[in-house]
Enzyme design. Structure first.
Site, PDB file in Angstrom:
ATOM      1  CB  SER A  52      22.987  -0.835  47.110  1.00 30.03           C
ATOM      2  OG  SER A  52      23.427  -1.302  48.370  1.00 30.03           O
ATOM      3  CD  GLU A 187      27.897   5.642  44.364  1.00 25.37           C
ATOM      4  OE1 GLU A 187      27.219   5.862  45.394  1.00 25.37           O
ATOM      5  OE2 GLU A 187      27.559   4.820  43.505  1.00 25.37           O
TER       6      GLU A 187
HETATM    7  O1  KIV Z   1      23.406   1.991  49.048  1.00 27.85           O
HETATM    8  C1  KIV Z   1      24.615   1.694  49.027  1.00 27.85           C
HETATM    9  O2  KIV Z   1      25.017   0.541  49.068  1.00 27.85           O
HETATM   10  C2  KIV Z   1      25.577   2.783  48.936  1.00 27.85           C
HETATM   11  C3  KIV Z   1      26.982   2.427  48.570  1.00 27.85           C
HETATM   12  C4  KIV Z   1      27.075   2.231  47.108  1.00 27.85           C
HETATM   13  C5  KIV Z   1      27.952   3.406  49.047  1.00 27.85           C
HETATM   14  O3  KIV Z   1      25.235   3.910  49.109  1.00 27.85           O
END
Ligand code: KIV
Length: 270
Positions: A52, A187
């Site tokens: 993310s 998710e």
């Molecule tokens: O990349 C990330 O932060 C994630 C979370 C949304 C679980 O996979």
């Protein structure tokens, strides 16, 4: 260093014991040493260096541009600030496409400070999960909405709403557990499906947009602090109601997870 941080050293065994005691644990993304120290000192059990970071740090509209070099850099930063939380790191898009790539890339994350790697997928990551597990690398399997497949899915949509798809997710979760996954992350799935999967598995289940019945919750740090450009339904801003700044907001999140006041009904999908 406080007594709490001195004695705290979270491992997979700690997380399994929390599950077996019927309690909850709190996970949060972290990308640098400063926030890793604040979050781990606030009681967060798992710090996820998530891909993310491609969206919240780098400004991309998906996680696809994130590279292994980006991940290794941020894992090393988080390790330097961490006070005893378990560090989980994402294997980014296309970094586990072949066996040799998977092993080399997972090893790079572990050398940088990760203690468990996370990869996205269903039945098709079973062999990869086994490959890593047999070589001593713990695995978190990320199912439901898998952002690395956003182009195939067609958007960031809730998964498992129809009975057939829900059954496939449940069966694939069991397969991944049997293949050696130590943790499952779900998710954006309906809360009833998340509950069925959590009740069916022996390993802990971390949820985001998956309702209150999973073993643990995870949030993206920027969502918790209310600085993300978009606010999905499952997000709560913990900073806005807190008088003790960022450490206080993260402590409130940890407490809300453990007392099961977050996620509330308005954060769940049916
Ligand atoms: O990349 C990330 O932060 C994630 C979370 C949304 C679980 O996979």
């Amino acid at each position: 260093m406080s007594t709490q941080t001195q004695s705290r050293n979270i491992t997979l065994t700690t997380l399994q014991k929390i599950k077996e005691a019927g309690q909850k644990f709190a996970c949060l993304t972290a990308y640098d040493a400063c926030f890793a120290e604040i979050a781990s000192s606030a009681g967060v059990e798992v710090l996820l260096v998530g891909d993310s970071l491609g969206m919240v740090l780098q400004g991309h509209d998906s996680t696809l541009p994130v590279t292994m070099a980006d991940m290794v850099y941020h894992v090393a930063c988080v390790k330097r600030g961490n006070k005893g939380a378990l560090i989980m790191a994402d294997l980014p898009f296309m970094s586990y496409a072949s066996e040799s790539q998977t092993l080399e890339n997972a090893a790079s994350l572990m050398r940088a400070g990760a203690q468990i790697v996370k990869l996205e997928g269903g039945a098709w990551i079973a062999n990869t999960t086994r490959l890593l597990a047999e070589r001593g690398i713990p695995v978190c399997a990320h199912m439901g909405l898998t952002p690395q497949s956003v182009n195939r899915i067609g958007g960031f949509y809730v998964q498992g709403r129809d009975t057939e798809q829900a059954q496939v997710i449940l069966e694939e979760a069991l397969l991944l557990q049997d293949s050696g996954a130590n943790i499952l992350l779900l998710e954006c799935v309906p809360r009833t499906l998340a509950k069925t999967i959590t009740d069916s598995l022996e390993i802990p289940v971390i949820g985001i947009g998956a309702g209150p019945d999973t073993t643990a919750q995870i949030m993206v740090l920027h969502d918790l602090l209310g600085v993300s450009p978009i606010t999905p339904k499952f997000v709560k801003n913990f900073l806005v109601e807190n008088n003790n700044g960022i450490p206080g907001a993260i402590e409130s999140y940890v407490s809300a997870v453990k007392t099961e006041t977050f996620p509330a009904k308005e954060h769940c999908f049916d």
